[in-house]
Write a protein that holds these residues in place. Structure first.
Motif, PDB file in Angstrom:
ATOM      1  N   SER A   1       0.860  -1.173   0.000  1.00  0.00           N
ATOM      2  CA  SER A   1       0.000   0.000   0.000  1.00  0.00           C
ATOM      3  C   SER A   1       0.897   1.225   0.000  1.00  0.00           C
ATOM      4  O   SER A   1       1.538   1.548   1.007  1.00  0.00           O
ATOM      5  CB  SER A   1      -0.901   0.010   1.240  1.00  0.00           C
ATOM      6  N   LEU A   2       0.990   1.891  -1.147  1.00  0.00           N
ATOM      7  CA  LEU A   2       1.903   3.009  -1.338  1.00  0.00           C
ATOM      8  C   LEU A   2       3.331   2.597  -0.967  1.00  0.00           C
ATOM      9  O   LEU A   2       3.945   1.818  -1.669  1.00  0.00           O
ATOM     10  CB  LEU A   2       1.424   4.223  -0.530  1.00  0.00           C
ATOM     11  N   ASN A   3       3.815   3.051   0.161  1.00  0.00           N
ATOM     12  CA  ASN A   3       5.214   2.791   0.509  1.00  0.00           C
ATOM     13  C   ASN A   3       5.394   1.694   1.550  1.00  0.00           C
ATOM     14  O   ASN A   3       6.519   1.452   1.998  1.00  0.00           O
ATOM     15  CB  ASN A   3       5.865   4.087   1.031  1.00  0.00           C
ATOM     16  N   LYS A   4       4.307   1.023   1.966  1.00  0.00           N
ATOM     17  CA  LYS A   4       4.428   0.028   3.024  1.00  0.00           C
ATOM     18  C   LYS A   4       3.689  -1.240   2.638  1.00  0.00           C
ATOM     19  O   LYS A   4       2.806  -1.229   1.791  1.00  0.00           O
ATOM     20  CB  LYS A   4       3.868   0.573   4.345  1.00  0.00           C
ATOM     21  N   MET A   5       4.084  -2.348   3.293  1.00  0.00           N
ATOM     22  CA  MET A   5       3.360  -3.603   3.156  1.00  0.00           C
ATOM     23  C   MET A   5       2.317  -3.674   4.267  1.00  0.00           C
ATOM     24  O   MET A   5       2.602  -3.388   5.426  1.00  0.00           O
ATOM     25  CB  MET A   5       4.324  -4.792   3.265  1.00  0.00           C
ATOM     26  N   VAL A   6       1.094  -4.028   3.897  1.00  0.00           N
ATOM     27  CA  VAL A   6       0.029  -4.122   4.886  1.00  0.00           C
ATOM     28  C   VAL A   6      -0.588  -5.516   4.828  1.00  0.00           C
ATOM     29  O   VAL A   6      -0.586  -6.181   3.788  1.00  0.00           O
ATOM     30  CB  VAL A   6      -1.068  -3.061   4.662  1.00  0.00           C
ATOM     31  N   THR A   7      -1.091  -5.959   5.965  1.00  0.00           N
ATOM     32  CA  THR A   7      -1.746  -7.270   6.063  1.00  0.00           C
ATOM     33  C   THR A   7      -3.196  -7.057   6.486  1.00  0.00           C
ATOM     34  O   THR A   7      -3.462  -6.427   7.516  1.00  0.00           O
ATOM     35  CB  THR A   7      -1.027  -8.163   7.095  1.00  0.00           C
ATOM     36  N   SER A   8      -4.136  -7.556   5.703  1.00  0.00           N
ATOM     37  CA  SER A   8      -5.555  -7.410   6.028  1.00  0.00           C
ATOM     38  C   SER A   8      -6.099  -8.704   6.609  1.00  0.00           C
ATOM     39  O   SER A   8      -5.612  -9.800   6.301  1.00  0.00           O
ATOM     40  CB  SER A   8      -6.357  -7.010   4.787  1.00  0.00           C
ATOM     41  N   PHE A   9      -7.112  -8.590   7.447  1.00  0.00           N
ATOM     42  CA  PHE A   9      -7.696  -9.742   8.117  1.00  0.00           C
ATOM     43  C   PHE A   9      -8.844 -10.321   7.300  1.00  0.00           C
ATOM     44  O   PHE A   9      -9.561  -9.602   6.606  1.00  0.00           O
ATOM     45  CB  PHE A   9      -8.198  -9.363   9.509  1.00  0.00           C
ATOM     46  N   VAL A  10      -9.032 -11.624   7.411  1.00  0.00           N
ATOM     47  CA  VAL A  10     -10.164 -12.312   6.806  1.00  0.00           C
ATOM     48  C   VAL A  10     -11.401 -12.027   7.659  1.00  0.00           C
ATOM     49  O   VAL A  10     -11.336 -12.056   8.890  1.00  0.00           O
ATOM     50  CB  VAL A  10      -9.919 -13.832   6.723  1.00  0.00           C
ATOM     51  N   ILE A  11     -12.534 -11.732   7.010  1.00  0.00           N
ATOM     52  CA  ILE A  11     -13.774 -11.475   7.744  1.00  0.00           C
ATOM     53  C   ILE A  11     -14.256 -12.758   8.409  1.00  0.00           C
ATOM     54  O   ILE A  11     -14.396 -13.794   7.757  1.00  0.00           O
ATOM     55  CB  ILE A  11     -14.858 -10.932   6.805  1.00  0.00           C
ATOM     56  N   GLN A  12     -14.474 -12.716   9.712  1.00  0.00           N
ATOM     57  CA  GLN A  12     -14.974 -13.856  10.460  1.00  0.00           C
ATOM     58  C   GLN A  12     -16.159 -13.425  11.313  1.00  0.00           C
ATOM     59  O   GLN A  12     -16.172 -12.326  11.869  1.00  0.00           O
ATOM     60  CB  GLN A  12     -13.876 -14.441  11.365  1.00  0.00           C
ATOM     61  N   SER A  13     -17.172 -14.275  11.396  1.00  0.00           N
ATOM     62  CA  SER A  13     -18.380 -13.963  12.159  1.00  0.00           C
ATOM     63  C   SER A  13     -18.597 -14.995  13.249  1.00  0.00           C
ATOM     64  O   SER A  13     -18.159 -16.150  13.136  1.00  0.00           O
ATOM     65  CB  SER A  13     -19.607 -13.933  11.234  1.00  0.00           C
ATOM     66  N   LEU A  14     -19.296 -14.570  14.290  1.00  0.00           N
ATOM     67  CA  LEU A  14     -19.711 -15.514  15.325  1.00  0.00           C
ATOM     68  C   LEU A  14     -20.744 -16.480  14.752  1.00  0.00           C
ATOM     69  O   LEU A  14     -21.370 -16.198  13.725  1.00  0.00           O
ATOM     70  CB  LEU A  14     -20.300 -14.759  16.512  1.00  0.00           C
ATOM     71  N   PRO A  15     -20.964 -17.628  15.382  1.00  0.00           N
ATOM     72  CA  PRO A  15     -21.952 -18.595  14.874  1.00  0.00           C
ATOM     73  C   PRO A  15     -23.343 -17.987  14.762  1.00  0.00           C
ATOM     74  O   PRO A  15     -23.728 -17.125  15.549  1.00  0.00           O
ATOM     75  CB  PRO A  15     -21.921 -19.712  15.934  1.00  0.00           C
ATOM     76  N   HIS A  16     -24.098 -18.425  13.758  1.00  0.00           N
ATOM     77  CA  HIS A  16     -25.441 -17.913  13.550  1.00  0.00           C
ATOM     78  C   HIS A  16     -26.398 -18.475  14.600  1.00  0.00           C
ATOM     79  O   HIS A  16     -26.222 -19.595  15.094  1.00  0.00           O
ATOM     80  CB  HIS A  16     -25.934 -18.278  12.153  1.00  0.00           C
TER      81      HIS A  16
END
Length: 359
Positions: A167-182
């Motif tokens: 991302s521009l001048n840096k490396m970024v790590t994004s999280f996977v979307i996780q939900s609580l049980p339905h």
């Protein structure tokens, strides 16, 4: 990428909360009052004014606190909104139900009544949500979801990340979307539901945009560029009544090449056909875009004939096992919401008194 991200967090009081982190652009728009989410949530967090039921404030957004966090590079500060942690949204848990997402009628009415309480609370505070839809209706976590239970679930389901990206001048790590049980059906039957995501909400006396509501849920006054107020939520709520009953959309705007008709023109035709009324001259005269769609005699330019399909027929065509009496009562309730002229729609307070919803 959207304008915000949600995270679990543990507050100083050892409670689990949700933190909505706005991107730098959205945060700056809030500072400039061009977006109003922070101001809206602050208003919503106050108790309901009399004579509304005290419970109305428990079915809308509630801000616990907020703060700003420095961004990286040129992104600016991030507005962070700390709110009550909620469970699944209606759209998500319906996708995991058998029988095409059908919900028993008592649960449908429970959801609809709680949403209407949230709408009533907002309208009493001069706020229009403008984006009511199934994925913005969320369920409170049940009593079994204590801080200890959530912590244990997080340990069993640790956060996952996508591969790092630049991302521009840096490396970024994004999280996977996780939900609580339905939730289960039994949990839904006793659950509490809230109208959530107030990022598009508007202060009625200080509107910042007319670009509101997805097209299929958009009220006619917005389509036609007429003045609008909090009654836009009542129209959209009427559409959601049908969707919650049938798990289908009521209006399905689509292009009709054989008539050279746009999605908006088809939507206006469907409004006339389903609502069983025509647009009046006075309303169209005050709508900036009326001549884009209508002749001076108030007839649509692209449609010379009008079919009639009642709300009863629309519900019956869904194939779900409703009795004739239930269909009639639900259709009558929808008709109070889905009036072409907003001044003819019932208010949220009036709808709360309707016997169909109270039964």
């Amino acid at each position: 990428m959207g304008s915000s991200l949600y995270f679990f967090a543990l507050s100083r009081k050892n409670n689990c909360v949700a933190i909505k982190i706005l991107n730098g652009y959205a945060s700056q728009l809030n500072r400039e009052d061009k977006l109003q989410e922070l101001k809206v949530l602050q208003r919503l967090s106050c108790a309901s004014p009399s004579p509304l039921p005290a419970e109305t404030s428990t079915h809308s957004g509630r801000l616990l606190t907020h703060f700003y966090h420095p961004g990286i590079e040129e992104d600016g500060e991030h507005l962070c909104l700390v709110m009550k942690l909620l469970g699944s949204d209606v759209q998500a848990f319906r996708e995991n139900l058998p029988n095409h997402g059908y919900l028993p009628l008592p649960i449908v009415k429970r959801i609809l009544r709680h949403v209407l309480l949230g709408i009533a609370h907002a309208h009493a505070r001069g706020i229009a949500h403008t984006d009511i839809k199934p994925d913005n209706i969320m369920m409170d976590l049940g009593s079994s979801w204590t801080t200890e239970a959530i912590t244990a679930w997080l340990q069993a389901n640790p956060p996952q990340t996508h591969p790092p990206e630049r991302s521009l001048n840096k490396m970024v790590t994004s999280f996977v979307i996780q939900s609580l049980p339905h939730p289960s059906i039994s949990e839904l039957a006793s659950g509490t539901f809230r109208l959530a995501d107030w990022g598009s909400a508007q202060l009625v006396d200080h509107q910042t945009t007319d670009d509101i509501t997805p097209l299929g849920l958009r009220p006619p006054e917005v389509v036609l560029s007429h003045d609008w107020d909090e009654s836009v939520d009542i129209w959209t709520y009427g559409c959601i009544v049908f969707n919650t009953l049938t798990n289908r959309p009521l209006f399905k705007p689509m292009e009709l090449p054989e008539k050279n008709a746009t999605e908006e023109e088809v939507l206006l035709y469907q409004m006339i056909s389903f609502c069983g009324e025509f647009f009046h001259e006075d309303f169209l005269r005050k709508s900036a875009r009326s001549l884009d769609f209508f002749f001076l005699n108030c007839k649509l330019k692209k449609f010379d004939r009008y079919g009639r399909k009642t709300f009863q027929e629309c519900i019956n065509d869904s194939g779900f096992p409703f009795s004739t009496e239930e269909i009639e009562e639900a259709a009558a309730f929808m008709h109070k919401c889905l009036r072409l002229d907003p001044k003819n729609r019932a208010s949220a307070v009036d709808l709360l008194k309707d016997p169909w919803l109270a039964s």
